[in-house]
Design a protein around this motif. Structure first.
Motif, PDB file in Angstrom:
ATOM      1  N   ALA A 216       0.927  -1.143  -0.334  1.00  0.00           N
ATOM      2  CA  ALA A 216      -0.315  -0.037  -0.172  1.00  0.00           C
ATOM      3  C   ALA A 216       1.214   0.939  -0.027  1.00  0.00           C
ATOM      4  O   ALA A 216       0.421   1.872  -0.823  1.00  0.00           O
ATOM      5  N   GLU A 217       2.110   1.425   0.529  1.00  0.00           N
ATOM      6  CA  GLU A 217       3.086   2.385   0.678  1.00  0.00           C
ATOM      7  C   GLU A 217       3.575   2.217  -0.459  1.00  0.00           C
ATOM      8  O   GLU A 217       3.425   4.056  -1.104  1.00  0.00           O
ATOM      9  N   LEU A 218       3.945   1.312  -1.385  1.00  0.00           N
ATOM     10  CA  LEU A 218       4.397   1.594  -2.750  1.00  0.00           C
ATOM     11  C   LEU A 218       3.186   2.185  -3.621  1.00  0.00           C
ATOM     12  O   LEU A 218       4.290   2.996  -4.368  1.00  0.00           O
ATOM     13  N   VAL A 219       2.060   1.179  -3.635  1.00  0.00           N
ATOM     14  CA  VAL A 219       1.227   2.257  -4.043  1.00  0.00           C
ATOM     15  C   VAL A 219       0.967   4.142  -4.247  1.00  0.00           C
ATOM     16  O   VAL A 219       0.929   4.389  -4.502  1.00  0.00           O
ATOM     17  N   LEU A 220       1.230   3.962  -3.333  1.00  0.00           N
ATOM     18  CA  LEU A 220       1.267   5.702  -2.452  1.00  0.00           C
ATOM     19  C   LEU A 220       2.166   6.364  -3.368  1.00  0.00           C
ATOM     20  O   LEU A 220       1.642   7.548  -3.435  1.00  0.00           O
ATOM     21  N   GLN A 221       3.725   5.914  -2.978  1.00  0.00           N
ATOM     22  CA  GLN A 221       4.597   6.469  -3.105  1.00  0.00           C
ATOM     23  C   GLN A 221       4.748   7.033  -4.738  1.00  0.00           C
ATOM     24  O   GLN A 221       5.138   8.212  -5.210  1.00  0.00           O
ATOM     25  N   SER A 222       4.066   5.776  -4.939  1.00  0.00           N
ATOM     26  CA  SER A 222       4.046   6.504  -6.857  1.00  0.00           C
ATOM     27  C   SER A 222       3.421   7.026  -7.098  1.00  0.00           C
ATOM     28  O   SER A 222       3.373   7.964  -8.657  1.00  0.00           O
ATOM     29  N   ARG A 223       1.830   8.177  -6.924  1.00  0.00           N
ATOM     30  CA  ARG A 223       1.017   8.971  -6.775  1.00  0.00           C
ATOM     31  C   ARG A 223       1.324  10.068  -5.958  1.00  0.00           C
ATOM     32  O   ARG A 223       1.018  11.338  -6.796  1.00  0.00           O
ATOM     33  N   ILE A 224       2.312   9.987  -4.434  1.00  0.00           N
ATOM     34  CA  ILE A 224       1.622  11.342  -3.972  1.00  0.00           C
ATOM     35  C   ILE A 224       2.939  12.114  -3.833  1.00  0.00           C
ATOM     36  O   ILE A 224       4.440  11.365  -3.207  1.00  0.00           O
ATOM     37  N   PRO A 225       3.262  12.965  -4.485  1.00  0.00           N
ATOM     38  CA  PRO A 225       5.260  13.438  -3.989  1.00  0.00           C
ATOM     39  C   PRO A 225       5.209  13.443  -2.645  1.00  0.00           C
ATOM     40  O   PRO A 225       3.831  14.257  -2.116  1.00  0.00           O
ATOM     41  N   GLY A 226       6.641  12.942  -2.015  1.00  0.00           N
ATOM     42  CA  GLY A 226       6.853  13.417  -0.610  1.00  0.00           C
ATOM     43  C   GLY A 226       5.989  12.624   0.304  1.00  0.00           C
ATOM     44  O   GLY A 226       6.622  12.706   1.542  1.00  0.00           O
ATOM     45  N   PHE A 227       4.966  11.651  -0.006  1.00  0.00           N
ATOM     46  CA  PHE A 227       4.142  10.445   0.091  1.00  0.00           C
ATOM     47  C   PHE A 227       5.367   9.745   1.862  1.00  0.00           C
ATOM     48  O   PHE A 227       6.757   9.839   1.432  1.00  0.00           O
ATOM     49  N   SER A 228       4.963   9.815   2.717  1.00  0.00           N
ATOM     50  CA  SER A 228       5.387   9.237   3.835  1.00  0.00           C
ATOM     51  C   SER A 228       4.626   7.930   4.029  1.00  0.00           C
ATOM     52  O   SER A 228       3.572   8.453   4.399  1.00  0.00           O
ATOM     53  N   PRO A 229       5.100   7.046   5.635  1.00  0.00           N
ATOM     54  CA  PRO A 229       3.780   6.110   5.457  1.00  0.00           C
ATOM     55  C   PRO A 229       3.397   6.985   6.875  1.00  0.00           C
ATOM     56  O   PRO A 229       2.455   6.356   7.293  1.00  0.00           O
ATOM     57  N   ALA A 230       4.010   7.885   7.184  1.00  0.00           N
ATOM     58  CA  ALA A 230       2.957   8.095   8.378  1.00  0.00           C
ATOM     59  C   ALA A 230       2.438   8.546   8.035  1.00  0.00           C
ATOM     60  O   ALA A 230       1.164   8.791   8.952  1.00  0.00           O
ATOM     61  N   MET A 231       1.589   9.025   6.938  1.00  0.00           N
ATOM     62  CA  MET A 231       0.959   9.702   6.065  1.00  0.00           C
ATOM     63  C   MET A 231      -0.755   8.754   6.426  1.00  0.00           C
ATOM     64  O   MET A 231      -1.558   9.347   6.707  1.00  0.00           O
ATOM     65  N   LEU A 232      -0.083   7.587   6.076  1.00  0.00           N
ATOM     66  CA  LEU A 232      -0.837   6.580   5.412  1.00  0.00           C
ATOM     67  C   LEU A 232      -1.400   6.422   7.137  1.00  0.00           C
ATOM     68  O   LEU A 232      -2.545   5.570   7.547  1.00  0.00           O
TER      69      LEU A 232
END
Length: 400
Positions: free
Chosen positions: A41-57
C-alpha cells in the motif's frame, strides 16, 4: 489508464487529502505485509503522492479514521465512508462464524475484555486453546477476534509491525455510520456496484477472468458479462477498443468524461516523461494480460515461486517511464542494517532505447524513490551492475 491511476505526466494528488481522493477514485488499494521497500500500500501511494511518507497513511488509518483496513480485493485499505456498502459481507461473516462452538463459547469473555481493557492483540488474552482456522490451527482468541472483525464488531485499531490490534468499532466510528443501511439491498444492485468498483480500481477492464476479480467469487465470467451489458445499457459504462486489445474493454462513464475533458493529448505531448516505481500488487497491474497487451510488459509476482523457478527475483518492482515500462528491479535491505538498501537485480526491458530523456527521467524518479525510503543511496550487487554499468549514476543521482 495512467491518468486514471494518477500516473500521468504530472502528479495529480497531493498530501493526505490526495491519498483520500485517489483511494476514493479506485475504491481500494491492496495491503500485503511483505516489506522489501515498504509494504504494498505504501509503494502504491509513493508512486502517486509526491513527498509521501508511511506516517501519512498511518494517520489516515489510525488517528483520523478516514481509512480502514478491511476485505475488498483480499486484504485492502479503503475509505471509512464505504462501510455501509460492505454490510452484506459482514452479515455473511456473522452467519458463517458466530455459531462455531469454540467461537460462540469464548465470545462473551473476549467482548468483555475489549470493554474493560481497550485495544488488544490476540496474544494479550490468556486463552491458549487452539482450533482449526484459515490455513492452519490458531488460538481460539485469534479466531474470535478475526471473526468479530469480519462481522464488523471490531476494527483494526493499529498494527504492531504486521500484528493487528483490534478494538470495538463503536468506540471509533459514529453509530450513524455503523448502522447505516446497505445502499444495495438487492443482489442485482450489489453485483453492479461490485463490478463498477472493480472497473474503477483499474480504470479499464474486460469481463474475462483475471486477478482483478479476486474477491468477487460469487460471479463467474458469464455473470460479469451480463452485468457489464446491463451497465452499458444503463449508460454507466463506455466500451473501449484500442490497438492490441483482444477483447472488449469497458471504462466507467464518469471516468471517461473526466479524462476526455482534461486535454489528454496536449498534456502527454507537452510534458517530459515521468518515472514511477510501481508496487508489485499495484492497481495498474491487477489484470496482467491487459498490461501485456497494452504495454508489452509481462509481469509475474514471483514471491511464492521456488528460487530456481524465478525468471527474475523474489520481490521485483516495475519501473514506469512516461507510458512505457522500461525496466524492473529487485530491492532489498542490507542484513543487520535498518537504513542501508541494495538493488539485487536490474533488468532493462528489451527494445527500450535508453536515450538521455529516459535516463534523466529515471534519475529523477529514483531520487524520489530514495527519498521515500529514507536512504542516501542504493548499494548495487555485481549482477545489477553487470546489467547496466552506468546503474549507479542512474539510481543514485543527487536529490533535486
Amino acid at each position: 489508464m495512467l491518468d486514471h491511476q494518477g500516473l500521468g505526466p504530472t502528479p495529480e494528488f497531493e498530501g493526505k487529502e490526495g491519498i483520500l481522493s485517489f483511494i476514493s477514485r479506485v475504491g481500494c488499494i491492496q495491503f500485503d505485509p511483505l516489506d522489501q521497500a515498504g509494504r504494498n500500500a505504501e509503494l502504491v501511494l509513493q508512486s502517486r503522492i509526491p513527498g509521501f511518507s508511511p506516517a501519512m497513511l498511518e494517520e489516515l488509518l489510525y488517528d483520523d479514521r478516514r481509512l480502514l483496513d478491511g476485505w475488498d480485493k483480499v486484504m485492502s485499505i479503503y475509505s471509512s465512508s464505504d462501510w455501509p456498502y460492505f454490510a452484506r459481507g459482514r452479515r455473511q461473516a456473522h452467519d458463517r462464524y458466530a455459531d462455531i462452538k469454540e467461537i460462540r463459547e469464548l465470545l462473551p469473555s473476549v467482548r468483555q475484555a475489549f470493554r474493560d481493557r481497550g485495544p488488544l492483540l490476540s496474544r494479550d488474552l490468556e486463552h491458549k486453546e487452539k482450533m482449526d482456522w484459515a490455513w492452519a490451527p490458531a488460538r481460539v482468541s485469534r479466531a474470535v477476534m478475526e471473526s468479530m472483525n469480519l462481522w464488523g464488531e471490531l476494527i483494526v485499531h493499529h498494527k504492531q509491525r504486521n500484528q493487528k490490534a483490534y478494538d470495538l468499532a463503536e468506540k471509533h466510528f459514529p453509530e450513524a455510520l455503523l448502522q447505516a443501511p446497505d445502499p444495495n439491498p438487492s443482489e442485482q444492485d450489489y453485483r453492479k456496484w461490485r463490478l463498477m468498483r472493480r472497473i474503477g480500481g483499474v480504470g479499464l477492464l474486460p469481463y474475462r477472468a483475471s486477478d482483478a476479480w479476486v474477491g468477487t467469487h460469487f460471479m463467474n465470467t458469464a455473470d460479469r458479462k451480463r452485468g457489464f451489458l446491463e451497465l452499458l445499457e444503463d449508460g454507466l459504462l463506455v466500451q473501449v477498443e484500442a490497438e492490441g486489445l483482444t477483447a472488449p474493454h469497458f471504462v466507467r462513464s464518469e471516468d471517461w468524461a473526466r479524462w476526455s475533458s482534461s486535454s489528454p493529448a496536449s498534456r502527454w505531448s507537452s510534458r517530459p516523461p515521468r518515472t514511477s516505481v510501481l508496487a508489485a500488487l499495484d492497481n495498474l497491474l491487477w489484470d496482467r494480460r491487459l498490461v501485456k497487451e497494452l504495454y508489452g510488459f509481462h509481469y509475474v509476482w514471483e514471491v511464492y515461486k521456488p528460487a530456481a523457478s524465478r525468471l527474475y527475483g523474489y520481490y521485483v518492482l516495475p519501473v514506469l517511464c512516461g507510458d512505457r515500462m522500461v525496466a524492473r528491479f529487485e530491492p532489498g535491505r542490507i542484513k543487520g542494517s535498518k537504513d542501508r538498501r541494495i538493488i539485487l537485480g536490474w533488468w532493462p526491458e528489451p527494445g527500450v532505447e535508453w536515450n538521455e530523456e529516459i535516463r534523466g527521467s529515471v534519475r529523477q524518479g529514483f531520487a524520489s524513490f530514495r527519498r521515500y525510503l529514507g536512504c542516501e543511496s542504493f548499494e548495487l550487487s555485481p549482477a545489477a551492475l553487470a546489467a547496466d554499468p552506468e546503474l549507479d549514476a542512474l539510481v543514485n543521482a543527487p536529490f533535486p
